[in-house]
Design a protein around this motif. Sequence first.
Motif, PDB file in Angstrom:
ATOM      1  N   TYR A  31      -0.952   6.277   3.484  1.00  0.00           N
ATOM      2  CA  TYR A  31      -1.680   6.418   2.217  1.00  0.00           C
ATOM      3  C   TYR A  31      -2.693   5.303   2.043  1.00  0.00           C
ATOM      4  CZ  TYR A  31       1.555   3.031   0.060  1.00  0.00           C
ATOM      5  OH  TYR A  31       2.280   1.912  -0.261  1.00  0.00           O
ATOM      6  N   ARG A  32      -2.450   4.131   2.608  1.00  0.00           N
ATOM      7  CA  ARG A  32      -3.436   3.056   2.539  1.00  0.00           C
ATOM      8  C   ARG A  32      -4.705   3.433   3.289  1.00  0.00           C
ATOM      9  NH1 ARG A  32      -4.813  -2.162   1.757  1.00  0.00           N
ATOM     10  NH2 ARG A  32      -5.908  -3.235   3.436  1.00  0.00           N
ATOM     11  N   LEU A  55     -10.423  -7.406   3.866  1.00  0.00           N
ATOM     12  CA  LEU A  55      -9.855  -6.129   3.439  1.00  0.00           C
ATOM     13  C   LEU A  55      -8.344  -6.199   3.253  1.00  0.00           C
ATOM     14  CD1 LEU A  55     -10.681  -3.251   2.745  1.00  0.00           C
ATOM     15  CD2 LEU A  55     -10.292  -2.646   5.135  1.00  0.00           C
ATOM     16  N   THR A  56      -7.695  -7.148   3.900  1.00  0.00           N
ATOM     17  CA  THR A  56      -6.242  -7.275   3.743  1.00  0.00           C
ATOM     18  C   THR A  56      -5.858  -7.683   2.327  1.00  0.00           C
ATOM     19  OG1 THR A  56      -6.333  -9.552   4.540  1.00  0.00           O
ATOM     20  CG2 THR A  56      -5.839  -7.839   6.167  1.00  0.00           C
ATOM     21  N   GLU A  57      -6.810  -8.213   1.552  1.00  0.00           N
ATOM     22  CA  GLU A  57      -6.538  -8.617   0.173  1.00  0.00           C
ATOM     23  C   GLU A  57      -6.702  -7.468  -0.820  1.00  0.00           C
ATOM     24  OE1 GLU A  57      -8.915 -12.022  -0.766  1.00  0.00           O
ATOM     25  OE2 GLU A  57      -8.411 -13.010   1.124  1.00  0.00           O
ATOM     26  N   LEU A  58      -7.059  -6.295  -0.326  1.00  0.00           N
ATOM     27  CA  LEU A  58      -7.204  -5.115  -1.178  1.00  0.00           C
ATOM     28  C   LEU A  58      -5.971  -4.240  -0.999  1.00  0.00           C
ATOM     29  CD1 LEU A  58      -9.223  -3.731  -3.103  1.00  0.00           C
ATOM     30  CD2 LEU A  58     -10.092  -2.488  -1.134  1.00  0.00           C
ATOM     31  N   THR A  59      -5.296  -3.933  -2.088  1.00  0.00           N
ATOM     32  CA  THR A  59      -4.053  -3.167  -2.025  1.00  0.00           C
ATOM     33  C   THR A  59      -4.227  -1.809  -2.688  1.00  0.00           C
ATOM     34  OG1 THR A  59      -3.252  -4.067  -4.107  1.00  0.00           O
ATOM     35  CG2 THR A  59      -2.658  -5.262  -2.105  1.00  0.00           C
ATOM     36  N   VAL A  60      -3.331  -0.901  -2.351  1.00  0.00           N
ATOM     37  CA  VAL A  60      -3.309   0.420  -2.979  1.00  0.00           C
ATOM     38  C   VAL A  60      -2.233   0.396  -4.054  1.00  0.00           C
ATOM     39  CG1 VAL A  60      -2.967   2.885  -2.628  1.00  0.00           C
ATOM     40  CG2 VAL A  60      -4.056   1.518  -0.848  1.00  0.00           C
ATOM     41  N   HIS A  61      -2.634   0.618  -5.286  1.00  0.00           N
ATOM     42  CA  HIS A  61      -1.704   0.632  -6.417  1.00  0.00           C
ATOM     43  C   HIS A  61      -1.397   2.072  -6.797  1.00  0.00           C
ATOM     44  CE1 HIS A  61       0.198  -0.277 -10.183  1.00  0.00           C
ATOM     45  NE2 HIS A  61      -0.707   0.420 -10.843  1.00  0.00           N
ATOM     46  N   ASN A  76      -3.133   9.515  -7.530  1.00  0.00           N
ATOM     47  CA  ASN A  76      -2.153   8.543  -7.991  1.00  0.00           C
ATOM     48  C   ASN A  76      -2.458   7.132  -7.477  1.00  0.00           C
ATOM     49  OD1 ASN A  76       0.201   7.630  -9.288  1.00  0.00           O
ATOM     50  ND2 ASN A  76       1.372   7.816  -7.405  1.00  0.00           N
ATOM     51  N   TRP A  77      -3.579   6.948  -6.810  1.00  0.00           N
ATOM     52  CA  TRP A  77      -3.915   5.665  -6.213  1.00  0.00           C
ATOM     53  C   TRP A  77      -5.109   5.025  -6.891  1.00  0.00           C
ATOM     54  CZ3 TRP A  77      -4.571   8.546  -1.023  1.00  0.00           C
ATOM     55  CH2 TRP A  77      -3.323   8.901  -0.514  1.00  0.00           C
ATOM     56  N   GLU A  78      -5.113   3.711  -6.863  1.00  0.00           N
ATOM     57  CA  GLU A  78      -6.315   2.950  -7.181  1.00  0.00           C
ATOM     58  C   GLU A  78      -6.273   1.678  -6.345  1.00  0.00           C
ATOM     59  OE1 GLU A  78      -6.931   1.355 -11.161  1.00  0.00           O
ATOM     60  OE2 GLU A  78      -4.780   1.191 -11.419  1.00  0.00           O
ATOM     61  N   LEU A  79      -7.439   1.237  -5.920  1.00  0.00           N
ATOM     62  CA  LEU A  79      -7.523   0.036  -5.108  1.00  0.00           C
ATOM     63  C   LEU A  79      -7.641  -1.177  -6.016  1.00  0.00           C
ATOM     64  CD1 LEU A  79      -9.953   1.220  -2.280  1.00  0.00           C
ATOM     65  CD2 LEU A  79      -7.466   1.106  -2.250  1.00  0.00           C
ATOM     66  N   LEU A  80      -6.747  -2.144  -5.809  1.00  0.00           N
ATOM     67  CA  LEU A  80      -6.742  -3.373  -6.599  1.00  0.00           C
ATOM     68  C   LEU A  80      -6.632  -4.567  -5.661  1.00  0.00           C
ATOM     69  CD1 LEU A  80      -4.183  -2.477  -9.433  1.00  0.00           C
ATOM     70  CD2 LEU A  80      -6.669  -2.350  -9.527  1.00  0.00           C
ATOM     71  N   CYS A  81      -7.280  -5.666  -6.038  1.00  0.00           N
ATOM     72  CA  CYS A  81      -7.118  -6.893  -5.262  1.00  0.00           C
ATOM     73  C   CYS A  81      -5.693  -7.412  -5.486  1.00  0.00           C
ATOM     74  CB  CYS A  81      -8.164  -7.937  -5.654  1.00  0.00           C
ATOM     75  SG  CYS A  81      -7.946  -8.642  -7.292  1.00  0.00           S
ATOM     76  N   LEU A  82      -5.281  -8.352  -4.673  1.00  0.00           N
ATOM     77  CA  LEU A  82      -3.922  -8.885  -4.774  1.00  0.00           C
ATOM     78  C   LEU A  82      -3.604  -9.411  -6.165  1.00  0.00           C
ATOM     79  CD1 LEU A  82      -3.696 -10.874  -1.421  1.00  0.00           C
ATOM     80  CD2 LEU A  82      -2.546  -8.745  -1.984  1.00  0.00           C
TER      81      LEU A  82
END
Length: 127
Positions: A31-32, A55-61, A76-82
Amino acid sequence: MTLKKTALDKDKLNQIVTDARRNQEIREQSYRGQALKLYPWICGRCTREFTHTNLTELTVHHKNHNHDDNPADGSNWELLCLYCHDNEHSRYEETRFGNLQTNNRTSVSMGSHNPFADLKNLMGSKK
């Protein structure tokens, strides 16, 4: 001896490249990987932009906090920083468990000091 060593090095290099490509395909199926293809690489809260280097600091919420709910359309996803992701989960845990903690506490006095209470008078005296 150098001929044999270079052949081994080439075989080892080919194996590393093959493994990297296979791992990339597996990541893209997760899903990431899907979310990174669907959405621009920007934090949904603080609008920080990301590149391949960070890009490793961007997570899937997961918006509904259910990590098993992964629709293919990414609804159901949104990209958020750490930082924003940690903040979101802290807020969620606070609302989820906050009521239990406040019921167990005795009366807690809140601060009553207002540093801006006399600001209008102070600003008016400068004129």
